[in-house]
Write an enzyme that holds these catalytic residues in place. Structure first.
Site, PDB file in Angstrom:
ATOM      1  N   LYS A  10       1.625  -5.756   1.543  1.00 23.96           N
ATOM      2  CA  LYS A  10       0.216  -5.814   1.157  1.00 23.96           C
ATOM      3  C   LYS A  10      -0.118  -4.904  -0.035  1.00 23.96           C
ATOM      4  CE  LYS A  10      -1.366  -7.084   5.795  1.00 23.96           C
ATOM      5  NZ  LYS A  10      -2.264  -6.690   6.907  1.00 23.96           N
ATOM      6  N   ASN A 113      -2.689  -1.702   6.221  1.00 21.98           N
ATOM      7  CA  ASN A 113      -1.552  -1.413   7.098  1.00 21.98           C
ATOM      8  C   ASN A 113      -0.200  -1.880   6.550  1.00 21.98           C
ATOM      9  OD1 ASN A 113      -1.776  -4.151   7.585  1.00 21.98           O
ATOM     10  ND2 ASN A 113      -2.166  -3.960   9.776  1.00 21.98           N
ATOM     11  N   HIS A 116       2.313  -7.606   6.616  1.00 23.85           N
ATOM     12  CA  HIS A 116       1.968  -8.690   7.544  1.00 23.85           C
ATOM     13  C   HIS A 116       3.284  -9.320   7.957  1.00 23.85           C
ATOM     14  CE1 HIS A 116       0.301 -12.522   9.065  1.00 23.85           C
ATOM     15  NE2 HIS A 116       1.372 -13.045   8.477  1.00 23.85           N
TER      16      HIS A 116
END
Length: 137
Positions: A10, A113, A116
């Site tokens: 990400k 975070n 994915h």
């Protein structure tokens, strides 16, 4: 059983310049990168990819985050790739992720975070098809 799964590194991880470290985690744990590309998601692409979350309260923030910078999408292949990738990523909330997981080491928050990963074989198949043509791996 040999499987394929999708991984997305990400925007937060790209900004931190830890893409190579994350890929090394996959490769040193038996997952081979068989296809990879760097791209910048459009709002429409992000909304379509995360359509399952459309009615969730975090959807708007998720889309804004996923289009905030480039991402790296990969097809990982290996024994039990879906489960292995999920184990390597750690809990969605990095505060709850076990030490040594990607999210514990590189993520900032439940929103930013770092990665994915597909959560099932069926979703892996669909997510891979979203980003890659069969001829790409």
């Amino acid at each position: 059983m040999k499987q394929r799964t999708l991984s997305i590194i990400k925007p937060d991880a790209l900004k931190k310049k830890v893409v190579g470290k994350i890929i090394d985690r996959f490769e040193s744990n038996g997952l081979e990168v068989i296809a990879m590309k760097r791209l910048h998601l459009s709002v429409k692409d992000a909304e379509n990819f995360y359509a399952i979350h459309r009615e969730r309260p975090f959807f708007k923030d998720l889309i804004e985050f996923m289009v905030s910078g480039p991402v790296v999408v990969m097809v990982l292949e290996g024994k039990d790739a879906v489960a292995k990738n999920r184990d390597l990523m750690g809990a969605t909330d990095p505060k709850l992720a076990q030490k040594g997981t990607i999210r514990a080491d590189f993520a900032e928050s439940i929103d930013a975070n770092a990665v994915h990963g597909s959560d099932s074989l069926e979703n892996a198949h669909n997510e891979i098809a979203f980003f890659f043509a069969t001829r790409e791996f």
